[in-house]
Design an enzyme around this catalytic site. Structure first.
Site, short mmCIF file in Angstrom:
data_model
loop_
_atom_site.label_atom_id
_atom_site.label_comp_id
_atom_site.label_asym_id
_atom_site.label_seq_id
_atom_site.Cartn_x
_atom_site.Cartn_y
_atom_site.Cartn_z
N ALA A 113 36.72 45.96 18.95
CA ALA A 113 36.57 46.04 20.40
C ALA A 113 37.36 47.23 20.93
O ALA A 113 37.78 48.11 20.18
CB ALA A 113 37.00 44.73 21.04
N SER A 114 37.59 47.24 22.24
CA SER A 114 38.20 48.41 22.87
C SER A 114 39.65 48.60 22.49
O SER A 114 40.13 49.73 22.37
CB SER A 114 38.09 48.29 24.40
OG SER A 114 38.68 47.06 24.83
N ALA A 116 41.41 46.62 19.82
CA ALA A 116 41.83 46.22 18.48
C ALA A 116 40.61 45.91 17.63
O ALA A 116 39.48 45.87 18.12
CB ALA A 116 42.74 44.99 18.56
N VAL A 118 39.43 43.31 14.04
CA VAL A 118 39.80 42.10 13.31
C VAL A 118 39.25 42.16 11.89
O VAL A 118 38.11 42.59 11.67
CB VAL A 118 39.25 40.84 14.03
CG1 VAL A 118 39.59 39.58 13.24
CG2 VAL A 118 39.80 40.75 15.44
N LYS A 133 44.38 40.61 13.38
CA LYS A 133 44.03 41.49 14.50
C LYS A 133 45.04 42.64 14.55
O LYS A 133 46.26 42.41 14.52
CB LYS A 133 44.04 40.71 15.81
CG LYS A 133 43.69 41.54 17.04
CD LYS A 133 43.64 40.66 18.29
CE LYS A 133 43.29 41.46 19.52
NZ LYS A 133 43.18 40.60 20.73
N ASP A 268 39.07 35.99 29.46
CA ASP A 268 38.14 36.97 28.88
C ASP A 268 37.08 36.24 28.05
O ASP A 268 36.84 36.57 26.89
CB ASP A 268 38.92 37.96 28.01
CG ASP A 268 38.22 39.30 27.87
OD1 ASP A 268 37.30 39.57 28.66
OD2 ASP A 268 38.59 40.08 26.98
#
Length: 487
Positions: A113-114, A116, A118, A133, A268
């Site tokens: 994602a923006s 981090a 995983v 993460k 989120d």
């Protein structure tokens, strides 16, 4: 730009204005990943803060259109990852142990994602599966750059458009900065996950993975691996035998329960942060953005929702005035009539027949007409509500959000706004007073002394004499001359 303008059905004047303003800059900047669709490529090139905005839009196909929402879905967890070499080096540096001593296996990124990415790994000592993460290298500086740009834009908006000041753009960006900067310390996210897990331990059909504290630090977080189907892939959910209508109801009711009952909710909750386990449980992860609201705000929020559910628009209007959300000099009956125009067209309808874009547009008109200012303490709650409703709608386009919300809100009203709640509040007040009991005589004595011996009135300030003005003017001129010689 054309894709975004088409999605919002922008008029010809707005299209011409945007194209005119953007034309001088079309050869500047970063081109981004050319393999991505135009809108996500543009947001990715702009930076991580803009990707957050794209993630929100990806949950609202009813606002931006199905095609653009599908394009933006890649921003949730399918961005280009950083290298395995950097990931392993970061783990070793942060945890202070040899990488091979920690993990017996370590996969390629399973989500990026923006902020981090995983990886799935197995512990060397027990063989258990975990999710690791890791923050992106240099993400702190990249986000700082974006935030500075947002502050510049907010200042420009306040100067160029005085009417926009009721929206408090500077305070909104300050709030956004505080929320997102908290995501850049994974120790805080680990703490949030632990608190959220404790609060929701008894929630049926909901899971929160456990944190592995000894393998977590500021830039690395390790938690139990959650196996499940992404809640945003309807075909996969159907193939696994899950009832999407049940999931839609559950995700909305869970959010309302967490917000009203606990005052602590996942901030989120887009599809990239939710899975469905084989037994049908919803699994939440990524706890970087969490919302917290106090008891008073929860009661106000519940009364507003309950008023809409009962179609008691007069009471909804009164609650807005009592809470200070609408200036006291406005007409409460007129506001109630405006709220009726919001609620009546959508009450009893399923989600597929409600135009969220049109509804949001009218709500903005109402807030402008009645001089309502942005409440920064409610921004995250309102944003999450929009996202969660979008997730639920994607699972069941025909759900009725009022019927789904009704039992949760009614239960909270019974527990929090009634005789039992009043007694609880009185007991809490008595407990606080008893804590300060030994000091009450001293406080009373000090108050009486101040009352009987008021402080003397301040001495009037003497105006500057002509001679003092002359010296002051000379000092200012001298300072200006001295600065000029330095420059």
């Amino acid at each position: 730009m054309k894709v975004v303008l088409d999605a919002f059905d922008a008029g010809p004047l707005l299209r011409i204005t945007f194209r005119t303003l953007a034309w001088p800059f079309r050869w500047l900047g970063y081109r981004g990943d050319l393999s991505m669709p135009p809108a996500p490529r543009a947001l990715t090139a702009l930076g991580p803060a803009y990707i957050k905005f794209g993630q929100i839009l990806s949950t609202r196909p009813d606002v931006v259109g199905d095609d653009l929402a599908v394009q933006l879905r890649v921003l949730q967890d399918k961005l280009p990852p950083f290298s395995m070499r950097e990931a392993k080096a970061e783990i070793q540096r942060e945890l202070g142990q040899p990488f091979d001593a920690l993990f017996s296996s370590f996969s390629e990124p399973v989500a990026a994602a923006s902020l981090a990415q995983v990886h799935k790994a197995h512990l060397s000592d027990t063989g258990e599966a975990v999710a690791v993460k890791i923050l992106r290298p240099g993400i702190e500086r990249a986000f700082r750059t974006d935030i500075d740009a947002f502050f510049f834009a907010a200042r420009a908006i306040e100067v160029l458009s005085p009417s926009s000041r009721r929206l408090r753009p500077m305070e909104v960006i300050t709030h956004f900065e505080g929320v997102v900067m908290g995501e850049l310390d994974l120790r805080l996210e680990s703490s949030a996950a632990a608190e959220f897990a404790k609060n929701t331990d008894g929630d049926t059909g909901f899971q929160v993975p456990s944190i592995r504290w000894h393998l977590s630090s500021r830039r690395v977080m390790t938690l139990d691996w959650a196996e499940g189907t992404n809640i945003g892939v309807n075909l996969a959910l159907d193939a696994a035998g899950h009832d999407r209508r049940v999931l839609a109801t559950r995700v909305l009711q869970l959010f309302l329960n967490h917000a009203l009952r606990d005052g602590y909710f996942h901030g989120d909750m887009h599809q990239g942060n939710l899975k469905v386990a084989a037994n049908g449980d919803i699994i939440a992860y990524d706890f970087g953005i969490m919302g917290r609201i106090d008891e008073y705000t929860r009661r106000v929020y519940a009364e507003i929702l309950f008023g809409f559910i009962r179609k008691d628009y007069q009471r909804v209007a009164e609650v807005h005035f009592e809470a200070g959300y609408v200036p006291a000099n406005r007409d409460v009956d007129e506001f109630a009539r405006a709220l009726r125009a919001v609620g009546e067209p959508i009450f009893g309808m399923d989600a597929s027949r409600i135009s969220m874009a049109r509804l949001l547009n009218y709500l903005f008109e109402v807030t402008e007409r009645f001089g309502m200012e942005t409440r920064t303490e409610l921004i995250l709650l309102q944003r999450t509500m929009v996202v969660v409703e979008g997730v639920a709608r994607s699972l069941d386009p025909h759900m009725n959000i009022w019927q789904v919300a009704k039992p949760v809100v009614e239960d909270y009203i019974k527990e929090s706004i009634g005789p039992k709640a009043l007694m609880r509040d009185l007991v809490k007040t008595a407990r606080i007073l008893s804590r300060f009991g030994p000091q009450l005589p001293q406080y009373a004595e000090e108050t009486l002394i101040r009352f009987n011996n008021p402080p003397p009135p301040p001495k009037p300030q003497r105006p500057l004499t002509p001679l003092a003005w002359m010296f002051l003017g000379g000092a200012i001129v001298g300072a200006a001359v001295w600065i000029g010689t330095l420059l």
